[in-house]
Motif scaffolding. Structure first.
Motif, PDB file in Angstrom:
ATOM      1  N   LYS A 171       0.780  -1.136  -0.043  1.00  0.00           N
ATOM      2  CA  LYS A 171       0.289  -0.387   0.451  1.00  0.00           C
ATOM      3  C   LYS A 171       0.666   1.392  -0.157  1.00  0.00           C
ATOM      4  O   LYS A 171       2.082   0.992   0.392  1.00  0.00           O
ATOM      5  CB  LYS A 171      -0.908  -0.271   0.560  1.00  0.00           C
ATOM      6  CG  LYS A 171      -0.491   0.218   2.174  1.00  0.00           C
ATOM      7  CD  LYS A 171      -1.136   0.122   3.430  1.00  0.00           C
ATOM      8  CE  LYS A 171      -2.263   0.754   3.650  1.00  0.00           C
ATOM      9  NZ  LYS A 171      -3.116   0.814   5.078  1.00  0.00           N
ATOM     10  N   TRP A 172      -0.096   2.338  -0.571  1.00  0.00           N
ATOM     11  CA  TRP A 172       0.733   3.627   0.027  1.00  0.00           C
ATOM     12  C   TRP A 172       0.715   4.433   1.087  1.00  0.00           C
ATOM     13  O   TRP A 172       0.155   4.332   1.944  1.00  0.00           O
ATOM     14  CB  TRP A 172      -0.026   5.066  -1.085  1.00  0.00           C
ATOM     15  CG  TRP A 172       0.617   4.881  -2.339  1.00  0.00           C
ATOM     16  CD1 TRP A 172      -0.731   3.728  -2.942  1.00  0.00           C
ATOM     17  CD2 TRP A 172       0.968   4.718  -3.606  1.00  0.00           C
ATOM     18  NE1 TRP A 172      -0.406   4.402  -4.737  1.00  0.00           N
ATOM     19  CE2 TRP A 172       0.323   4.365  -4.541  1.00  0.00           C
ATOM     20  CE3 TRP A 172       3.163   5.658  -3.193  1.00  0.00           C
ATOM     21  CZ2 TRP A 172       2.162   4.476  -6.011  1.00  0.00           C
ATOM     22  CZ3 TRP A 172       3.578   5.697  -4.167  1.00  0.00           C
ATOM     23  CH2 TRP A 172       2.758   4.986  -5.650  1.00  0.00           C
ATOM     24  N   ARG A 173       2.490   4.585   1.049  1.00  0.00           N
ATOM     25  CA  ARG A 173       2.424   5.012   3.034  1.00  0.00           C
ATOM     26  C   ARG A 173       3.261   5.824   3.111  1.00  0.00           C
ATOM     27  O   ARG A 173       3.538   6.360   2.144  1.00  0.00           O
ATOM     28  CB  ARG A 173       2.585   3.510   3.839  1.00  0.00           C
ATOM     29  CG  ARG A 173       2.365   2.742   3.518  1.00  0.00           C
ATOM     30  CD  ARG A 173       3.296   1.412   4.299  1.00  0.00           C
ATOM     31  NE  ARG A 173       2.942  -0.134   3.853  1.00  0.00           N
ATOM     32  CZ  ARG A 173       2.308  -0.443   5.058  1.00  0.00           C
ATOM     33  NH1 ARG A 173       2.129  -0.125   6.212  1.00  0.00           N
ATOM     34  NH2 ARG A 173       1.426  -2.226   4.855  1.00  0.00           N
ATOM     35  N   GLY A 174       3.477   6.659   3.994  1.00  0.00           N
ATOM     36  CA  GLY A 174       4.266   8.133   4.299  1.00  0.00           C
ATOM     37  C   GLY A 174       5.354   7.801   4.313  1.00  0.00           C
ATOM     38  O   GLY A 174       5.812   6.730   4.949  1.00  0.00           O
ATOM     39  N   PRO A 175       6.394   8.413   3.355  1.00  0.00           N
ATOM     40  CA  PRO A 175       8.122   8.240   3.069  1.00  0.00           C
ATOM     41  C   PRO A 175       8.247   9.235   4.371  1.00  0.00           C
ATOM     42  O   PRO A 175       7.370   9.880   5.465  1.00  0.00           O
ATOM     43  CB  PRO A 175       7.727   9.310   2.175  1.00  0.00           C
ATOM     44  CG  PRO A 175       6.969  10.248   2.317  1.00  0.00           C
ATOM     45  CD  PRO A 175       6.383   9.639   3.052  1.00  0.00           C
ATOM     46  N   ALA A 176       9.766   9.377   4.182  1.00  0.00           N
ATOM     47  CA  ALA A 176      10.667  10.235   5.345  1.00  0.00           C
ATOM     48  C   ALA A 176      10.091  11.581   5.478  1.00  0.00           C
ATOM     49  O   ALA A 176       9.777  12.354   4.242  1.00  0.00           O
ATOM     50  CB  ALA A 176      12.304   9.675   4.689  1.00  0.00           C
ATOM     51  N   ARG A 177      10.024  12.036   6.039  1.00  0.00           N
ATOM     52  CA  ARG A 177      10.145  13.352   6.511  1.00  0.00           C
ATOM     53  C   ARG A 177      10.729  14.705   7.218  1.00  0.00           C
ATOM     54  O   ARG A 177      11.138  14.552   7.628  1.00  0.00           O
ATOM     55  CB  ARG A 177       8.066  13.772   6.631  1.00  0.00           C
ATOM     56  CG  ARG A 177       8.097  15.109   6.337  1.00  0.00           C
ATOM     57  CD  ARG A 177       5.974  15.458   7.921  1.00  0.00           C
ATOM     58  NE  ARG A 177       5.591  14.960   6.772  1.00  0.00           N
ATOM     59  CZ  ARG A 177       4.099  15.037   6.985  1.00  0.00           C
ATOM     60  NH1 ARG A 177       3.915  15.868   8.014  1.00  0.00           N
ATOM     61  NH2 ARG A 177       3.757  13.889   6.431  1.00  0.00           N
ATOM     62  N   HIS A 178      11.079  15.614   5.808  1.00  0.00           N
ATOM     63  CA  HIS A 178      12.075  16.768   6.854  1.00  0.00           C
ATOM     64  C   HIS A 178      11.339  17.483   6.760  1.00  0.00           C
ATOM     65  O   HIS A 178      10.442  18.485   5.471  1.00  0.00           O
ATOM     66  CB  HIS A 178      12.526  16.938   5.260  1.00  0.00           C
ATOM     67  CG  HIS A 178      13.776  18.436   5.619  1.00  0.00           C
ATOM     68  ND1 HIS A 178      14.678  18.361   7.128  1.00  0.00           N
ATOM     69  CD2 HIS A 178      14.202  19.702   5.815  1.00  0.00           C
ATOM     70  CE1 HIS A 178      15.198  19.646   6.963  1.00  0.00           C
ATOM     71  NE2 HIS A 178      14.878  20.546   6.390  1.00  0.00           N
TER      72      HIS A 178
END
Length: 222
Positions: free
Chosen positions: A169-176
């Motif tokens: 599934k589509w999931r949130g990536p790492a975030r800056h």
């Protein structure tokens, strides 16, 4: 252009550096076959953001709305270079414009800006009374901000945040979270513009409203 009849397309074509894509029936048929144009505004936005990402010749791309502006405390162009890890979204936190207290607006950009805040239900009702149901995270619109991604990364731009395919599934990536820039959101360039925006939400079919509108937005239409 989401509306094929929008006369603003000609003005944009005349602007230096602009590439205009009109989303007419042929555009949607090419991308979605017989399903055609999505009824959901957010689905159309997501599709078009990623069409732009695939066609971009820039290193990074941010998806923002026409009533949003990027305010740079320092140069945003220097910041993505510091994001070394692949598949990382750069998030711009949002400040929402509020109209002057006296209701007089001399220019489109007058007013004050308010940051997001996570208030308890008790505090929201204490501050806003009957309007509390129309507020989320201290905002009338959204508190999520907007995201930018490397055009070479296999991330999918969304209306607010990017996602990546992990597992099934589509999931949130790492975030800056950006330290150099924030998003200024004019949720209605004028009071009349805000009313028209809410009216456009109301014109959507009920099943679409349930998908695209959060509870506080739905409350604003009642």
């Amino acid at each position: 252009m989401d509306d094929p009849q929008d006369t603003g397309a000609d003005a944009l074509r005349a602007s230096l550096g602009s590439r205009v894509l009109v989303c007419a029936d042929a555009y949607w048929a090419e991308r979605r076959g017989k399903r055609g144009r999505p009824a959901s505004q957010m689905r159309r936005q997501t599709n078009n953001a990623n069409v732009a990402k695939d066609a971009a010749d820039s290193d990074w791309l941010f998806h923002i709305d026409a009533d949003e502006f990027i305010w740079q405390g320092s140069s945003l162009s220097d910041e993505p270079v510091q994001v070394e890890d692949a598949n990382t979204e750069v998030n711009l936190t949002v400040l929402e414009r509020h109209f002057p207290e006296d209701g007089k607006q001399g220019t489109l950009f007058e007013g004050a800006f308010r940051a997001t805040a996570d208030l308890s239900e008790e505090d929201r009702k204490s501050v806003y009374g009957p309007f509390a149901a129309m507020i989320k995270r201290w905002q009338y619109s959204h508190g999520a901000g907007k995201g930018g991604v490397r055009t070479s990364d296999p991330l999918r731009l969304g209306v607010h945040n990017a996602s990546e395919w992990r597992g099934d599934k589509w999931r949130g990536p790492a975030r800056h979270v950006s330290t150099s820039a924030q998003l200024l959101h004019f949720d209605g360039l004028t009071p009349l513009h805000w009313l028209i925006k809410v009216w456009r939400y109301r014109r959507n079919p009920k099943d679409v409203q349930k998908v695209i509108l959060q509870a506080h937005r739905a409350a604003q239409m009642d």
